[in-house]
Scaffold this motif. Structure first.
Motif, PDB file in Angstrom:
ATOM      1  N   LEU A 106      22.623  29.284  44.233  1.00 53.27           N
ATOM      2  CA  LEU A 106      21.763  29.991  43.287  1.00 53.27           C
ATOM      3  C   LEU A 106      22.380  29.882  41.902  1.00 53.27           C
ATOM      4  CD1 LEU A 106      21.150  33.259  45.347  1.00 53.27           C
ATOM      5  CD2 LEU A 106      19.710  31.216  45.284  1.00 53.27           C
ATOM      6  N   GLN A 107      21.567  30.004  40.864  1.00 45.99           N
ATOM      7  CA  GLN A 107      22.075  29.935  39.494  1.00 45.99           C
ATOM      8  C   GLN A 107      22.991  31.105  39.157  1.00 45.99           C
ATOM      9  OE1 GLN A 107      21.922  27.401  37.313  1.00 45.99           O
ATOM     10  NE2 GLN A 107      21.094  26.367  39.117  1.00 45.99           N
ATOM     11  N   GLN A 108      22.761  32.242  39.792  1.00 45.69           N
ATOM     12  CA  GLN A 108      23.620  33.412  39.619  1.00 45.69           C
ATOM     13  C   GLN A 108      23.539  34.248  40.888  1.00 45.69           C
ATOM     14  OE1 GLN A 108      21.717  34.996  36.117  1.00 45.69           O
ATOM     15  NE2 GLN A 108      20.811  36.658  37.287  1.00 45.69           N
ATOM     16  N   PRO A 109      24.457  35.150  41.085  1.00 47.25           N
ATOM     17  CA  PRO A 109      24.447  35.957  42.306  1.00 47.25           C
ATOM     18  C   PRO A 109      23.187  36.824  42.397  1.00 47.25           C
ATOM     19  CG  PRO A 109      26.520  36.222  41.117  1.00 47.25           C
ATOM     20  CD  PRO A 109      25.594  35.469  40.233  1.00 47.25           C
ATOM     21  N   PRO A 110      22.784  37.167  43.615  1.00 44.65           N
ATOM     22  CA  PRO A 110      21.674  38.106  43.771  1.00 44.65           C
ATOM     23  C   PRO A 110      22.036  39.452  43.144  1.00 44.65           C
ATOM     24  CG  PRO A 110      22.201  37.053  45.860  1.00 44.65           C
ATOM     25  CD  PRO A 110      23.269  36.675  44.893  1.00 44.65           C
ATOM     26  N   ALA A 111      21.031  40.293  42.953  1.00 45.10           N
ATOM     27  CA  ALA A 111      21.224  41.559  42.244  1.00 45.10           C
ATOM     28  C   ALA A 111      22.300  42.429  42.879  1.00 45.10           C
ATOM     29  CB  ALA A 111      19.907  42.313  42.162  1.00 45.10           C
ATOM     30  N   ARG A 112      22.342  42.527  44.196  1.00 44.18           N
ATOM     31  CA  ARG A 112      23.344  43.394  44.837  1.00 44.18           C
ATOM     32  C   ARG A 112      24.756  42.925  44.518  1.00 44.18           C
ATOM     33  NH1 ARG A 112      24.250  47.271  48.103  1.00 44.18           N
ATOM     34  NH2 ARG A 112      22.327  47.606  49.184  1.00 44.18           N
ATOM     35  N   GLU A 113      25.008  41.626  44.618  1.00 43.03           N
ATOM     36  CA  GLU A 113      26.330  41.105  44.315  1.00 43.03           C
ATOM     37  C   GLU A 113      26.648  41.283  42.831  1.00 43.03           C
ATOM     38  OE1 GLU A 113      24.253  39.774  46.425  1.00 43.03           O
ATOM     39  OE2 GLU A 113      25.419  39.505  48.252  1.00 43.03           O
ATOM     40  N   THR A 114      25.631  41.050  41.980  1.00 39.83           N
ATOM     41  CA  THR A 114      25.834  41.249  40.544  1.00 39.83           C
ATOM     42  C   THR A 114      26.185  42.701  40.262  1.00 39.83           C
ATOM     43  OG1 THR A 114      24.328  39.454  40.010  1.00 39.83           O
ATOM     44  CG2 THR A 114      24.748  41.068  38.272  1.00 39.83           C
ATOM     45  N   LYS A 115      25.498  43.591  40.928  1.00 38.85           N
ATOM     46  CA  LYS A 115      25.777  45.022  40.755  1.00 38.85           C
ATOM     47  C   LYS A 115      27.203  45.345  41.203  1.00 38.85           C
ATOM     48  CE  LYS A 115      22.416  48.492  41.330  1.00 38.85           C
ATOM     49  NZ  LYS A 115      21.464  49.169  42.214  1.00 38.85           N
ATOM     50  N   ASP A 116      27.630  44.788  42.355  1.00 38.24           N
ATOM     51  CA  ASP A 116      28.989  45.022  42.852  1.00 38.24           C
ATOM     52  C   ASP A 116      30.040  44.447  41.897  1.00 38.24           C
ATOM     53  OD1 ASP A 116      27.905  46.276  45.060  1.00 38.24           O
ATOM     54  OD2 ASP A 116      28.217  44.568  46.420  1.00 38.24           O
ATOM     55  N   LEU A 117      29.789  43.249  41.383  1.00 36.78           N
ATOM     56  CA  LEU A 117      30.728  42.642  40.438  1.00 36.78           C
ATOM     57  C   LEU A 117      30.791  43.444  39.143  1.00 36.78           C
ATOM     58  CD1 LEU A 117      29.789  38.912  41.045  1.00 36.78           C
ATOM     59  CD2 LEU A 117      32.000  39.976  41.572  1.00 36.78           C
ATOM     60  N   THR A 118      29.632  43.925  38.705  1.00 38.77           N
ATOM     61  CA  THR A 118      29.588  44.744  37.493  1.00 38.77           C
ATOM     62  C   THR A 118      30.351  46.041  37.710  1.00 38.77           C
ATOM     63  OG1 THR A 118      27.463  43.779  36.904  1.00 38.77           O
ATOM     64  CG2 THR A 118      28.050  45.831  35.806  1.00 38.77           C
ATOM     65  N   ALA A 119      30.176  46.639  38.887  1.00 37.40           N
ATOM     66  CA  ALA A 119      30.911  47.874  39.199  1.00 37.40           C
ATOM     67  C   ALA A 119      32.416  47.612  39.214  1.00 37.40           C
ATOM     68  CB  ALA A 119      30.447  48.434  40.541  1.00 37.40           C
ATOM     69  N   ALA A 120      32.826  46.455  39.746  1.00 38.11           N
ATOM     70  CA  ALA A 120      34.251  46.112  39.758  1.00 38.11           C
ATOM     71  C   ALA A 120      34.770  45.963  38.329  1.00 38.11           C
ATOM     72  CB  ALA A 120      34.484  44.826  40.545  1.00 38.11           C
ATOM     73  N   ALA A 121      33.977  45.315  37.478  1.00 40.42           N
ATOM     74  CA  ALA A 121      34.389  45.146  36.081  1.00 40.42           C
ATOM     75  C   ALA A 121      34.487  46.499  35.389  1.00 40.42           C
ATOM     76  CB  ALA A 121      33.401  44.240  35.340  1.00 40.42           C
ATOM     77  N   MET A 122      33.505  47.355  35.625  1.00 41.64           N
ATOM     78  CA  MET A 122      33.519  48.679  34.992  1.00 41.64           C
ATOM     79  C   MET A 122      34.695  49.508  35.481  1.00 41.64           C
ATOM     80  SD  MET A 122      29.442  49.464  34.909  1.00 41.64           S
ATOM     81  CE  MET A 122      29.705  51.190  34.576  1.00 41.64           C
ATOM     82  N   SER A 123      35.012  49.409  36.766  1.00 44.42           N
ATOM     83  CA  SER A 123      36.153  50.139  37.314  1.00 44.42           C
ATOM     84  C   SER A 123      37.454  49.654  36.675  1.00 44.42           C
ATOM     85  CB  SER A 123      36.200  49.951  38.829  1.00 44.42           C
ATOM     86  OG  SER A 123      37.332  50.559  39.374  1.00 44.42           O
ATOM     87  N   ALA A 124      37.592  48.340  36.534  1.00 43.13           N
ATOM     88  CA  ALA A 124      38.800  47.798  35.907  1.00 43.13           C
ATOM     89  C   ALA A 124      38.891  48.249  34.455  1.00 43.13           C
ATOM     90  CB  ALA A 124      38.797  46.274  35.991  1.00 43.13           C
TER      91      ALA A 124
END
Length: 170
Positions: A106-124
């Protein structure tokens, strides 16, 4: 029966003193009264100079600050990697209706994975901000907090936007 201050006790006292350990801490570690430690230290020519203790404490604070800065760098790198992954190709794997493994880029991760990655970035970034608060005497901390706050808001908005209209199909 009363205990005597042995040659081993003297050696340990010398070593702890050389390590910059305070008189009270030496007494606690060795299981002797502070007065006993003071008497034997004086007899051995050891002094508990407050300036030396202060210098050791200052050096420890510098070391801790350096460690916090290294951790801050790691947290920022983790946030950057997570953000980059939300914008890069993603290999989606699963099973077909016949049970065979399938894979699709896929050109980018699906929404759930994007949300999880975003949450990881925000946590960091939140951890980075908390570490920055430990160093409130440093220049630029308020600017960093402001920038991180704005970045956190932008990541939250992006995660919410990507979550809309996605049924998490895999």
């Amino acid at each position: 029966m009363a205990r005597t201050f042995s040659a081993e006790d003297e050696e340990r006292l010398r070593q702890l003193h050389a390590d910059g350990v305070s008189r009270n801490e030496i007494a606690r570690q060795m299981g002797w009264a502070v007065g006993t430690i003071t008497n034997h230290a004086n007899r051995l020519g050891l002094s508990f100079d407050r300036e030396a203790v202060r210098a050791a404490t200052d050096a420890r604070q510098v070391d801790l600050k350096d460690r916090r800065q290294r951790i801050q760098e790691q947290l920022l790198e983790l946030a950057e990697r997570s953000i980059e992954r939300t914008q890069s190709r993603y290999l989606l794997t699963g099973f077909s209706h016949t049970g065979e493994m399938t894979a699709e880029w896929l050109q980018q991760p699906p929404a759930r994975e994007t949300k999880d990655l975003t949450a990881a970035a925000m946590s960091a970034l939140a951890r980075f901000d908390a570490k920055a608060k430990d160093d409130t005497g440093d220049e630029g901390v308020s600017e960093a907090r402001s920038m991180l706050g704005d970045l956190g808001k932008a990541l939250t908005a992006a995660a919410e936007q990507m979550g809309e209209g996605d049924g998490d199909s895999a």
